[in-house]
Design an enzyme around this catalytic site. Structure first.
Site, mmCIF file in Angstrom:
data_model
loop_
_atom_site.group_PDB
_atom_site.id
_atom_site.type_symbol
_atom_site.label_atom_id
_atom_site.label_comp_id
_atom_site.label_asym_id
_atom_site.label_seq_id
_atom_site.Cartn_x
_atom_site.Cartn_y
_atom_site.Cartn_z
ATOM 1 C CB VAL A 71 2.217 -25.839 -13.773
ATOM 2 C CG1 VAL A 71 0.942 -26.450 -14.325
ATOM 3 C CG2 VAL A 71 2.111 -24.335 -13.626
ATOM 4 C CG ASN A 97 -1.621 -17.795 -19.006
ATOM 5 O OD1 ASN A 97 -1.424 -16.671 -19.437
ATOM 6 N ND2 ASN A 97 -2.411 -18.026 -17.954
ATOM 7 C CB SER A 149 6.543 -10.086 -19.619
ATOM 8 O OG SER A 149 6.608 -8.704 -19.305
ATOM 9 C CE1 TYR A 162 5.926 -11.511 -14.449
ATOM 10 C CE2 TYR A 162 6.682 -9.689 -15.807
ATOM 11 C CZ TYR A 162 5.759 -10.679 -15.546
ATOM 12 O OH TYR A 162 4.683 -10.862 -16.388
ATOM 13 C CB SER A 165 11.136 -15.420 -14.512
ATOM 14 O OG SER A 165 10.092 -14.479 -14.661
ATOM 15 C CE LYS A 166 6.266 -13.881 -17.249
ATOM 16 N NZ LYS A 166 5.340 -14.977 -17.570
ATOM 17 C CB ILE A 195 -2.969 -7.735 -20.168
ATOM 18 C CG1 ILE A 195 -2.077 -7.910 -21.409
ATOM 19 C CG2 ILE A 195 -4.340 -8.357 -20.400
ATOM 20 C CD1 ILE A 195 -2.623 -7.428 -22.719
#
Ligand code: NAP
Length: 253
Positions: A71, A97, A149, A162, A165-166, A195
């Site tokens: 994707v 997701n 996140s 990270y 990006s979130k 998680i």
């Protein structure tokens, strides 16, 4: 009987979940498929797990579609969306997701790593959403859920890329909620805390225990917790532009 079955499936809401043959996405796919949504499972590398999931659900007379697409590549996203539209003529719900983790000191992040993480975590959500939104506008209805996140909200040391990006995902959620609200399309983020999935397999038992101890609800998050929130967001009618933190109280902003 067959005609009735086909018609019934045609009336089911169609949902695409990116990166859903394992981890959080898989649990979401299973949960919603059992609730009579027509689920399209997207995978990139984990083909065997996608086939296994399809077979597992088939035993319960549940039919899902599985479709390989990276994707983060426009042409593959277009093929994925074409497949859905050709088969079902509509798309009701999108869950962005797919994502990867990235751990590095800020000063050690290379341009290549920057491009890779931003492409997979942020561009992919932009690209899939951009390809799907015209159909939702045409339907005058839609629900988009982006998985961000807690680190996008509060930042994480040694995970700045990270986190960036979130945070971008959450900014997209808020902007799109404003832009698409008049078209009756709701856009929300879910920001999970810890998680228990492959994404955290590098954490030691001690580190995981520490997270548990720091969490007011004194337990670790499971993929099913995210699935339940997604189900609620789909059924809801008046929530848009929100970042919903599912983290047992570990991070309270
Ligand atoms: P995971 O178990 O590592 O699964 C990641 C999923 O993303 C896999 O299904 C993978 O598919 C897919 N993916 C990665 N790159 C892709 C690409 N280019 N195209 C299509 N699919 C791709 O991770 P997870 O814990 O389920 O994470 C799911 C989402 O939740 C991610 O966005 C993650 O950032 C977010 N999240 C997770 C946690 C956590 O603690 N686990 C916390 C906060 C947020 P393939 O294997 O087929 O490539």
């Amino acid at each position: 009987m067959l005609a009735f079955f086909i018609n019934e499936r045609k009336s089911m809401k169609v949902i695409l979940i990116t990166g859903s043959s394992r981890g959080i996405g898989k649990e979401v796919a299973k949960y919603l498929a059992k609730k009579d949504y027509q689920v399209i499972v997207n995978y990139n590398k984990s083909e065997n797990q996608a086939i296994k999931l399809k077979e597992e659900l088939k035993k319960e007379n549940i039919n899902i579609d599985i479709f390989k697409a990276d994707v983060s590549i426009r042409q593959e996203v277009k093929a994925l969306v074409d497949f859905i539209i050709n088969k079902y003529k509509r798309i009701d719900i999108l869950v962005n997701n797919a994502g990867i983790s990235s751990t590095n000191l800020f000063t050690d992040i290379s341009d290549e790593e920057w491009d890779r993480v931003i492409k997979i975590n942020l561009y992919s959500a932009f690209c899939v959403t951009q390809e799907i939104v015209p159909y939702m506008i045409h339907q005058k209805k839609g629900c988009i859920i982006n998985i961000s996140s807690i680190w996008g909200q509060v930042g994480a040391s040694v995970e700045s890329l990270y986190s960036i990006s979130k945070a971008g995902i959450d900014a997209m959620t808020k902007s799109l909620a404003k832009e698409l609200g008049p078209s009756n399309i709701r856009v929300n983020s879910i920001a999970p805390g810890f998680i228990n999935t492959d994404m955290n397999k590098n954490l030691s038992e001690k580190e995981i225990e520490t997270i548990k101890n720091e969490t007011p609800l004194e337990k670790l998050g499971k993929a099913i917790d995210i699935a339940k929130c997604i189900n609620w967001l789909i059924e809801d009618d008046f929530t848009t532009g929100q970042v919903i933190s599912i983290n047992g109280g570990w991070i309270i902003t």
